[in-house]
Design an enzyme around this catalytic site. Structure first.
Site, PDB file in Angstrom:
ATOM      1  N   SER A   7       0.976  -1.466   0.158  1.00 12.18           N
ATOM      2  CA  SER A   7      -0.191   0.088   0.217  1.00 12.18           C
ATOM      3  C   SER A   7       0.810   1.225   0.043  1.00 12.18           C
ATOM      4  O   SER A   7       1.804   0.876  -1.229  1.00 12.18           O
ATOM      5  CB  SER A   7      -0.864  -0.174   1.161  1.00 12.18           C
ATOM      6  OG  SER A   7      -1.468   1.005   1.018  1.00 12.18           O
ATOM      7  N   HIS A  54      -3.006  -1.557  -3.085  1.00 14.64           N
ATOM      8  CA  HIS A  54      -4.270   0.005  -2.605  1.00 14.64           C
ATOM      9  C   HIS A  54      -3.990   1.201  -3.721  1.00 14.64           C
ATOM     10  O   HIS A  54      -2.938   1.377  -4.103  1.00 14.64           O
ATOM     11  CB  HIS A  54      -3.877   0.164  -1.588  1.00 14.64           C
ATOM     12  CG  HIS A  54      -4.579  -0.911   0.058  1.00 14.64           C
ATOM     13  ND1 HIS A  54      -4.122  -0.645   0.697  1.00 14.64           N
ATOM     14  CD2 HIS A  54      -4.583  -1.737  -0.584  1.00 14.64           C
ATOM     15  CE1 HIS A  54      -4.361  -1.559   1.549  1.00 14.64           C
ATOM     16  NE2 HIS A  54      -4.706  -2.901   0.714  1.00 14.64           N
ATOM     17  N   ASP A  57      -4.844  -4.018   5.927  1.00 14.58           N
ATOM     18  CA  ASP A  57      -4.786  -5.239   4.995  1.00 14.58           C
ATOM     19  C   ASP A  57      -3.689  -5.959   4.493  1.00 14.58           C
ATOM     20  O   ASP A  57      -2.677  -5.451   4.011  1.00 14.58           O
ATOM     21  CB  ASP A  57      -5.560  -4.485   3.503  1.00 14.58           C
ATOM     22  CG  ASP A  57      -6.152  -4.547   2.558  1.00 14.58           C
ATOM     23  OD1 ASP A  57      -6.575  -6.187   2.308  1.00 14.58           O
ATOM     24  OD2 ASP A  57      -5.926  -5.217   1.596  1.00 14.58           O
TER      25      ASP A  57
END
Length: 189
Positions: free
Chosen positions: A15, A42, A135
């Site tokens: 991310s 992401h 995540d």
């Protein structure tokens, strides 16, 4: 590293700060790298282009955003499309979904890791990179529970260490590596 394993795929999740790191990794991977790389990062859901093009400028392997049910082939990088979850199916195809966000994310790294772990089991390598939320932590833990080989980026080398530290709170991966060591690992497969 597990010896004498014919891996079905390398799955990388990241991310915040991961674009430059992924670009670096892809630029240093040997151009005859034989495994598929499944990449879940992401990204902004309203910006649909630019990331693939940017990665292709640096990568020694072709980077594509797969279409639903596309066959996964060695020597290619499959980037989860913007605003879609990307799953790896038992028949080594990609499945895309617009299901609800998970951990504030779509694409969700957890979903990609978890589905790949279920499909590839001990014939995969999961690599979790820098990120600003958790995540990916649960997903790479599932890779570990299904006997896949797990690598977490050394939190001391992360732009944002929330994701990697969340994973390290769940389990001890096979290796904790710097970005340079990740490249060496991949090129030695």
């Amino acid at each position: 590293m597990q010896k004498n394993i014919q891996y079905k795929g390398i799955v990388i999740g990241g991310s915040a700060g991961s674009f430059s790191l992924v670009s670096k990794i892809l630029s240093q991977i040997k151009d005859d790298f034989k495994y598929p790389i499944i990449l879940c990062m992401h990204r902004l859901k309203h910006i649909r282009s630019g990331l693939v093009e940017g990665l292709n400028l640096k990568s020694n392997l072709p980077v594509v955003e797969p279409y639903d049910k596309q066959k996964i082939e060695g020597g290619k990088v499959y980037l989860a499309p913007s605003n879609y979850h990307m799953f790896v199916e038992f028949d080594a195809t990609v499945s895309l979904s617009a299901e609800d966000v998970l951990n504030h994310s779509r694409p969700s790294i957890d979903y990609t890791f978890s589905s790949a772990a279920t499909s590839f089991r001990n014939k995969m390598v999961g690599i979790l990179l820098t990120g600003a939320n958790k995540d990916g932590a649960q997903g790479i833990f599932e890779v570990h529970t299904k006997q896949g080989y797990t690598i977490v980026q050394d939190p001391n080398t992360c732009d944002v260490d929330t994701m990697t530290k969340s994973a390290l709170q769940l389990f001890s991966p096979n290796q904790v590596l710097t970005p340079e060591e990740i490249v060496v690992f991949l090129n030695n497969l």
